[in-house]
Design an enzyme around this catalytic site. Structure first.
Site, PDB file in Angstrom:
ATOM      1  CG  ASP A 188      27.755  80.076  54.243  1.00  0.00           C
ATOM      2  OD1 ASP A 188      28.712  79.665  53.565  1.00  0.00           O
ATOM      3  OD2 ASP A 188      27.900  80.772  55.272  1.00  0.00           O
ATOM      4  CD  GLU A 272      30.949  76.829  51.028  1.00  0.00           C
ATOM      5  OE1 GLU A 272      31.765  77.456  50.333  1.00  0.00           O
ATOM      6  OE2 GLU A 272      30.746  77.077  52.226  1.00  0.00           O
ATOM      7  CB  CYS A 325      28.886  90.741  43.961  1.00  0.00           C
ATOM      8  SG  CYS A 325      27.345  91.681  44.148  1.00  0.00           S
ATOM      9  CB  CYS A 328      27.278  92.856  39.714  1.00  0.00           C
ATOM     10  SG  CYS A 328      28.589  93.072  40.956  1.00  0.00           S
ATOM     11  CB  CYS A 344      29.563  94.552  45.508  1.00  0.00           C
ATOM     12  SG  CYS A 344      30.092  94.341  43.788  1.00  0.00           S
ATOM     13  CB  CYS A 347      26.674  96.489  41.728  1.00  0.00           C
ATOM     14  SG  CYS A 347      26.627  95.171  42.973  1.00  0.00           S
ATOM     15  CG  ASP A 354      27.513  83.824  57.274  1.00  0.00           C
ATOM     16  OD1 ASP A 354      28.652  83.712  56.789  1.00  0.00           O
ATOM     17  OD2 ASP A 354      27.293  83.894  58.491  1.00  0.00           O
TER      18      ASP A 354
END
Length: 392
Positions: A188, A272, A325, A328, A344, A347, A354
């Site tokens: 990232d 990305e 997330c 999960c 999250c 969970c 990052d």
């Protein structure tokens, strides 16, 4: 494999004079041909039958009309003005296709001075290199700033940046041996940290331009206050150019170390597919984004993964890696850039924003299912007076 090298030269005063002479010849040929094409374009407004000259046509006219008037052309290599004409014609072709803007005249003393040299052919290269020196046509043996593989090549480009001269050439090298069973990594790219890997490793963003900005402003003011054409202005401009080169070298060094580590130690690198040009339209973050060198990072990863027999995977730019997330796979509400911790609501996973995005990038594949955005949102509880910034 064919690999390009770019290293600094250590010329003496006589060789620097030769370098500047070659730059002047290439610049003169470029500007002369540019004026010819502008005249042809003006003539085509009334008569469409007028043909735009090609690079070969321009070179024939240069030999017939210009060289007899300026005998100093023969003191330099014939490849330098010929390549300048080819580069001008390529620039105009890009302009006609609306890929780039119209080329401009080259100015004497600009930091982008360069020229092209050629000797021999691909099968029988004529530019020799003994590891510590390189023999250039019309110039002779020039010392290298660092040792290079002993090889021969048939063309090269000499360029100048802040009174420092560089040579760039291509040669065949052996494919480096890489260890088997290398892991897959997701990366990232950001502003706070230059890169955060899915294995938890982070690479700091040096922010060279931001650190040098105060000194750069001071040197820029000093240049603006000097009289144009004076020696003091040239000295001030030279100091400013050296500082710009230092900033560029710091940024390139960090990116080179990062991309070499990723391509050499991992079998697949996932990043990305960012639209950097669109990011630069955000004027609040444009300076910080440009200081990261995101496009240069992508360019280097592309050729270094080929060099180290790795695979580069470009993740869809619309994949919400920061909102899902990594444990999960719950898709939470949008996260502004000021929120640096991912929480999250499903969970209870709490981790760095990052790092969570890098792990989502690692598990991405073509056609991955993206869950719908959850209606649950993490409440932003106000921080009490006694709570520290680190705890928050």
């Amino acid at each position: 494999m064919l690999l390009s090298f770019k290293t600094e030269l250590k010329p003496n005063n006589r060789q620097v004079t030769k370098f500047r002479q070659h730059c002047g010849v290439a610049r003169h040929a470029y500007n002369w041909a540019h004026s010819i094409i502008l005249e042809v374009l003006n003539a085509r407004e009334t008569d469409k039958t007028v043909k735009i000259p090609s690079a070969i046509d321009l070179h024939k006219r240069l030999v017939a009309e210009v060289k007899p008037l300026y005998p100093w052309y023969y003191e330099s290599s014939k490849a330098s003005p010929q390549q300048a004409l080819a580069e001008l014609r390529t620039a105009w072709d890009r302009c006609f296709k609306k890929v780039s803007k119209q080329p401009r005249f080259k100015k004497k003393g600009a930091s982008g001075d360069s020229f092209y040299l050629e000797q021999g052919t691909k099968t029988k290269p004529g530019i020799n290199n003994d590891g510590k020196r390189v023999k250039l046509p019309k110039i002779g043996w020039v010392r290298l700033h660092e040792p290079l593989p002993v090889t021969a090549f048939h063309n090269c480009v000499i360029s100048r940046k802040a009174d420092r001269w560089f040579i760039a050439f291509k040669c065949e090298v052996e494919q480096p041996v890489t260890p088997p069973n290398r892991p897959v990594v997701g990366v990232d790219i950001g502003i706070k940290e230059l890169a955060v890997c899915s294995n938890g490793q982070t690479f700091a963003n040096l922010k060279a331009y931001r650190r040098m900005s105060r000194k750069m402003k001071r040197l820029q003011r000093r240049v603006s206050k000097r009289l144009k054409g004076s020696s003091n202005r040239k000295k001030a401009s030279s100091k400013l150019a050296k500082l710009h080169l230092k900033v560029s070298n710091i940024r390139k060094d960090a990116i080179h170390k990062l991309t070499t580590y990723l391509a050499k130690n991992h079998s697949e690198v996932k990043i990305e597919d960012l639209h950097v040009k669109a990011f630069l339209k955000n004027h609040k973050l444009a300076g910080a984004i440009a200081d990261c060198g995101m496009y240069e990072f992508k360019r280097q990863v592309e050729y270094k993964t080929q060099k180290f027999s790795s695979k580069l995977t470009l993740v869809d730019r619309f994949f919400p890696s920061s909102q899902i997330c990594s444990i999960c796979c719950n898709h939470r509400h949008k996260m502004p850039l000021k929120v640096r911790v991912f929480e999250c609501p499903n969970c209870g996973n709490v981790q760095d924003r990052d790092l969570n995005a890098a792990r989502n990038i690692e598990r991405w594949f073509e056609g991955i299912f993206i869950p719908e955005r959850s209606e649950l949102a993490v409440s932003s509880t106000p921080v009490s007076t006694g709570e520290s910034r680190q705890t928050r």
